[in-house]
Design an enzyme around this catalytic site. Structure first.
Site, short mmCIF file in Angstrom:
data_model
loop_
_atom_site.label_atom_id
_atom_site.label_comp_id
_atom_site.label_asym_id
_atom_site.label_seq_id
_atom_site.Cartn_x
_atom_site.Cartn_y
_atom_site.Cartn_z
N TYR A 52 -57.96 -43.49 -29.69
CA TYR A 52 -59.27 -43.70 -30.35
C TYR A 52 -60.06 -42.42 -30.55
O TYR A 52 -60.54 -42.13 -31.65
CB TYR A 52 -60.09 -44.72 -29.54
CG TYR A 52 -59.49 -46.08 -29.63
CD1 TYR A 52 -59.78 -46.92 -30.70
CD2 TYR A 52 -58.56 -46.53 -28.69
CE1 TYR A 52 -59.19 -48.17 -30.81
CE2 TYR A 52 -57.97 -47.77 -28.79
CZ TYR A 52 -58.29 -48.59 -29.85
OH TYR A 52 -57.70 -49.81 -29.97
N GLY A 53 -60.21 -41.65 -29.45
CA GLY A 53 -61.02 -40.43 -29.55
C GLY A 53 -60.39 -39.46 -30.53
O GLY A 53 -61.08 -38.86 -31.39
N GLU A 72 -48.64 -36.08 -30.95
CA GLU A 72 -48.53 -37.35 -30.22
C GLU A 72 -47.15 -37.46 -29.58
O GLU A 72 -46.14 -37.33 -30.28
CB GLU A 72 -48.78 -38.53 -31.17
CG GLU A 72 -48.39 -39.90 -30.63
CD GLU A 72 -49.06 -40.27 -29.31
OE1 GLU A 72 -50.30 -40.17 -29.23
OE2 GLU A 72 -48.33 -40.64 -28.36
N GLY A 147 -53.41 -46.39 -27.37
CA GLY A 147 -53.66 -47.70 -26.79
C GLY A 147 -53.90 -48.79 -27.81
O GLY A 147 -53.72 -49.98 -27.51
N GLY A 152 -55.31 -55.64 -26.37
CA GLY A 152 -55.67 -56.99 -26.80
C GLY A 152 -56.69 -57.01 -27.92
O GLY A 152 -57.14 -58.09 -28.32
N MET A 154 -59.74 -56.45 -28.11
CA MET A 154 -61.12 -56.88 -27.85
C MET A 154 -62.07 -55.70 -28.07
O MET A 154 -61.93 -54.66 -27.43
CB MET A 154 -61.25 -57.40 -26.42
CG MET A 154 -60.40 -58.61 -26.16
SD MET A 154 -60.44 -59.10 -24.43
CE MET A 154 -62.08 -59.73 -24.30
N GLU A 391 -62.47 -61.40 -19.41
CA GLU A 391 -61.86 -61.92 -20.63
C GLU A 391 -60.97 -63.09 -20.25
O GLU A 391 -60.27 -63.06 -19.24
CB GLU A 391 -61.08 -60.83 -21.37
CG GLU A 391 -59.83 -60.37 -20.65
CD GLU A 391 -59.13 -59.20 -21.36
OE1 GLU A 391 -59.77 -58.15 -21.55
OE2 GLU A 391 -57.94 -59.35 -21.69
N HIS A 476 -57.78 -50.01 -18.16
CA HIS A 476 -58.96 -49.30 -18.66
C HIS A 476 -59.23 -48.02 -17.88
O HIS A 476 -60.30 -47.88 -17.27
CB HIS A 476 -60.20 -50.19 -18.57
CG HIS A 476 -60.11 -51.45 -19.36
ND1 HIS A 476 -60.96 -52.52 -19.17
CD2 HIS A 476 -59.29 -51.83 -20.38
CE1 HIS A 476 -60.66 -53.50 -20.02
NE2 HIS A 476 -59.63 -53.10 -20.76
N GLY A 504 -61.31 -41.25 -23.45
CA GLY A 504 -61.87 -42.03 -22.36
C GLY A 504 -62.18 -41.23 -21.10
O GLY A 504 -62.89 -41.72 -20.22
N ASN A 514 -64.70 -54.01 -22.20
CA ASN A 514 -63.49 -53.33 -22.66
C ASN A 514 -63.91 -52.05 -23.41
O ASN A 514 -64.85 -52.08 -24.19
CB ASN A 514 -62.70 -54.25 -23.59
CG ASN A 514 -62.61 -55.65 -23.01
OD1 ASN A 514 -63.62 -56.29 -22.79
ND2 ASN A 514 -61.42 -56.09 -22.74
P1 FAE Z 1 -55.33 -43.49 -25.68
O1 FAE Z 1 -55.57 -44.60 -26.63
O2 FAE Z 1 -54.69 -43.78 -24.37
O3 FAE Z 1 -54.50 -42.39 -26.46
C1 FAE Z 1 -53.98 -41.24 -25.84
C2 FAE Z 1 -52.73 -40.84 -26.59
O4 FAE Z 1 -52.35 -39.53 -26.16
C3 FAE Z 1 -51.52 -41.74 -26.34
O5 FAE Z 1 -50.98 -42.13 -27.57
C4 FAE Z 1 -50.57 -40.85 -25.55
O6 FAE Z 1 -49.20 -41.12 -25.80
C5 FAE Z 1 -50.95 -39.47 -26.03
N1 FAE Z 1 -50.63 -38.41 -25.07
C6 FAE Z 1 -50.89 -38.41 -23.74
N2 FAE Z 1 -50.49 -37.24 -23.17
C7 FAE Z 1 -49.95 -36.50 -24.21
C8 FAE Z 1 -49.34 -35.22 -24.25
N3 FAE Z 1 -49.22 -34.47 -23.17
N4 FAE Z 1 -48.88 -34.77 -25.45
C9 FAE Z 1 -49.02 -35.53 -26.57
N5 FAE Z 1 -49.58 -36.77 -26.56
C10 FAE Z 1 -50.06 -37.24 -25.40
O7 FAE Z 1 -56.69 -42.69 -25.36
N6 FAE Z 1 -59.49 -51.79 -24.51
C11 FAE Z 1 -60.39 -52.52 -25.21
O8 FAE Z 1 -61.48 -52.04 -25.55
N7 FAE Z 1 -60.08 -53.82 -25.57
C12 FAE Z 1 -58.91 -54.42 -25.22
O9 FAE Z 1 -58.66 -55.58 -25.56
C13 FAE Z 1 -57.98 -53.66 -24.46
N8 FAE Z 1 -56.81 -54.21 -24.04
C14 FAE Z 1 -55.88 -53.42 -23.43
C15 FAE Z 1 -54.62 -53.95 -23.14
C16 FAE Z 1 -53.62 -53.13 -22.62
C17 FAE Z 1 -52.27 -53.71 -22.29
C18 FAE Z 1 -53.90 -51.76 -22.38
C19 FAE Z 1 -52.83 -50.83 -21.83
C20 FAE Z 1 -55.14 -51.22 -22.66
C21 FAE Z 1 -56.14 -52.04 -23.18
N9 FAE Z 1 -57.39 -51.53 -23.51
C22 FAE Z 1 -58.30 -52.30 -24.16
C23 FAE Z 1 -57.75 -50.13 -23.21
C24 FAE Z 1 -57.76 -49.23 -24.45
O10 FAE Z 1 -56.55 -49.38 -25.18
C25 FAE Z 1 -57.97 -47.78 -23.98
O11 FAE Z 1 -59.22 -47.72 -23.33
C26 FAE Z 1 -57.94 -46.79 -25.12
O12 FAE Z 1 -56.72 -46.83 -25.81
C27 FAE Z 1 -58.18 -45.38 -24.62
O13 FAE Z 1 -58.40 -44.54 -25.73
P2 FAE Z 1 -58.24 -42.97 -25.60
O14 FAE Z 1 -58.67 -42.36 -26.88
O15 FAE Z 1 -58.92 -42.51 -24.35
#
Ligand code: FAE
Length: 535
Positions: A52-53, A72, A147, A152, A154, A391, A476, A504, A514
């Site tokens: 997201y960020g 990525e 993520g 999910g 939400m 949830e 989370h 995050g 969430n």
């Molecule tokens: P994120 O989305 O984790 O993205 C980081 C990216 O960086 C990933 O694609 C990694 O593969 C990549 N990465 C990491 N290290 C490296 C590296 N060294 N080199 C290159 N790439 C790298 O970060 N949140 C909600 O608000 N609603 C929901 O319904 C919800 N359900 C969820 C269900 C599940 C099963 C899970 C796992 C999470 C859920 N979340 C939910 C949490 C949400 O997906 C999470 O807070 C965000 O995705 C975090 O966003 P960021 O931008 O921090």
């Protein structure tokens, strides 16, 4: 959507499809790709991760005309497997489900104490990772979209008074007036048609749970989502291929979900200034005397083989690798002496958003079809003693197991910290199982109340042993490089110019809901200021 926006999105989606069709890991519109080939080892702006960020940051950089590469480590999820589907379902997980393991690692690990959920698989660059740190496992998405691929969907804007409490130095008026609405719009957040929600089969489970919460005197709420509820309605009517109604969640959705590879990322690529490099894993980075950041990145294949290692220089470096990924890179850089001016706040303030999972045994039917995308929640956040936002989660088993599941978000003040281990060059999260106790206590109080009113009980057969509450994992992860502590008030890392955190890790361990809408809105706010002042 304006013409410019839809044209960009169209161009970006076309670039993704082309890359997927010919097996490229670099996704770009043609002119930008050519430019990058000429100057392969230096790019003005580099973004690590594509969650997201990162996605919001990359779009705004691209719009401002700044050439940007996104690195990525996961793959681009745009190619169908032998079964004609891009992602596998929760019921029949295969190698696509899990990041380099020989067995799936689902959050719900047993039914009637039997290990009937997880499956042996071939190690592969699958979409869901469970990163283990002693007493705590962190689930994260891997792939272009981070993520957003597995979650999910939400999409919850936090309560304003709680947001003001966790990030008091951020202007809440601007957040609620501008950046939260912007994030919701860009992410495609929507709510179900109220009449359909009350009558459909897909949410019978949620309505049953809601009734029990009301009987206990608790409030419930409809939860917005990025899944297209109109598509879901047509799934139930049998008009379109099923996804949310075909047990698809946590290992990806083949239809219906507006994940980042359908929203921010194609638009970023469509500016012509942003390229996304899948299967590129950043190992370390350093800064040279002239201020250039040099990132060491491994290119891997889907089986994990390292195809090569190279260095890419950049002037502006944005860390968006998620709470774990970003914090790990910074802690290693500080503790190996590569970026010695990084402060003590780096690696601190990590939390689980108070996550705890539980199930209840019911006597009444919850439905055979259960939408994988939660749409209702129990909102007990205003309770001064046991604030909980839970949830109402599905059990999409394809048959009615007479149970209901919850992911409860609680107000847990405990925080973990990250430590560098020189013996194996790793970074470890210190989190003790006892630190999860406040979450269990709050969830226990609320669900005991529901069970009393409904005459029901907790299930204690779902988490591999006889515990009713699972607090050894989080969906989370938040914190590690907290805004205003490890960074300034706009994500600039203290001690270094042109180095930013954009995910995050900025949020101090809790959002009360969430988190992805908050992460996106904060990234939008920060990049606007950074573009105005640092470029
Ligand atoms: P994120 O989305 O984790 O993205 C980081 C990216 O960086 C990933 O694609 C990694 O593969 C990549 N990465 C990491 N290290 C490296 C590296 N060294 N080199 C290159 N790439 C790298 O970060 N949140 C909600 O608000 N609603 C929901 O319904 C919800 N359900 C969820 C269900 C599940 C099963 C899970 C796992 C999470 C859920 N979340 C939910 C949490 C949400 O997906 C999470 O807070 C965000 O995705 C975090 O966003 P960021 O931008 O921090």
């Amino acid at each position: 959507m304006s013409n410019t926006h839809s044209r960009r999105r169209f161009l970006g989606l076309a670039a993704m499809q082309t890359a997927a069709a010919v097996g490229l890991t670099t996704i770009a519109t043609q002119p930008a790709a050519a430019a990058h080939r000429r100057q392969r080892d230096f790019v003005p702006a580099l973004v690590i991760g594509s969650g997201y960020g990162s996605a919001a940051t990359a779009l705004r950089l691209g719009e401002a005309g700044i050439r940007t590469q996104v690195l990525e480590m996961g793959r681009l999820w745009d190619t169908a497997g032998a079964d004609g589907k891009i992602f596998c379902s929760m019921l029949q997980p295969d190698h696509r489900s899990t990041w380099f393991q020989d067995r799936t690692e689902a959050p719900l690990s047993s039914v009637l104490w039997a290990d009937v959920i997880n499956r042996d698989i071939e190690p592969y660059a699958g979409v869901l990772d469970r990163v283990r740190h002693g007493d705590m496992s962190v689930y994260v998405g891997r792939g272009v979209g981070g993520g957003s691929l597995v979650n999910g969907g939400m999409a919850v804007t936090p309560q304003r008074d709680y947001f003001e409490e966790i990030l008091p130095s951020v202007d809440a008026g601007r957040m609620y007036g501008k950046y939260f609405p912007l994030a919701n719009r860009m992410l495609g957040v929507n709510t179900p048609d109220p009449e359909w929600l009350e009558t459909c089969d897909s949410y019978q489970y949620a309505r049953v749970s809601r009734g029990h919460a009301h009987d206990a005197g608790l409030h419930t709420t409809v939860v917005p989502n990025v899944y297209d509820f109109d598509y879901m309605r047509r799934e139930e009517a049998g008009e379109v291929p099923q996804s949310a109604l075909a047990s698809e969640v946590i290992y990806g959705n083949n239809h219906g979900k507006r994940s980042l590879d359908r929203s921010y990322l194609p638009e970023a690529i469509g500016t012509g200034n942003v390229t996304v490099h899948a299967l590129h894993r950043v190992r370390t980075f350093r800064q040279e005397q002239d201020g250039t950041y040099v990132v060491t990145v491994e290119q891997i294949d889907e089986l994990g083989n390292v195809l090569g290692t190279r260095e890419i220089g950049c002037r502006w470096l944005f860390l968006g690798a998620g709470s774990l990924g970003t914090t790990e890179l910074l802690v290693r850089a500080r503790d190996t002496g590569v970026l010695p001016r990084l402060g003590a706040a780096v690696g601190e303030g990590w939390g689980t958003n108070g996550n705890v999972m539980l199930g209840r045994a019911l006597a009444e039917p919850t439905g055979q079809i259960q939408s994988g995308m939660p749409a209702l929640g129990i909102n007990n956040w205003r309770d001064p003693k046991y604030p909980v936002f839970a949830e109402i989660a599905p059990v999409p088993a394809g048959l009615d197991l007479l149970m209901t599941l919850y992911l409860a978000i609680t107000r847990n003040p405990e925080r973990g910290r990250f430590r560098y281990l020189p013996e194996n060059d790793s970074v470890r999260l210190d989190w003790d199982i006892d630190q999860g106790a406040p979450s269990v206590e709050a969830a226990d109080a609320v669900f005991r109340r529901i069970n009393r009113a409904a005459g029901t009980e907790l299930r204690n057969d779902l988490f591999g042993d006889d515990r009713a509450f699972e607090n050894r994992f989080t969906y989370h992860p938040l914190g590690g490089c907290v805004l205003g502590e490890a960074t300034d008030l706009h994500g600039r890392v203290r001690g270094y110019r042109n180095l930013y955190v954009t995910d995050g890790s900025l949020i101090p361990g809790s959002t009360g809901v969430n988190p992805f809408v908050t992460i996106t809105a904060l990234a939008e706010r920060n990049i606007e200021r950074v573009l105005a002042e640092d470029f």
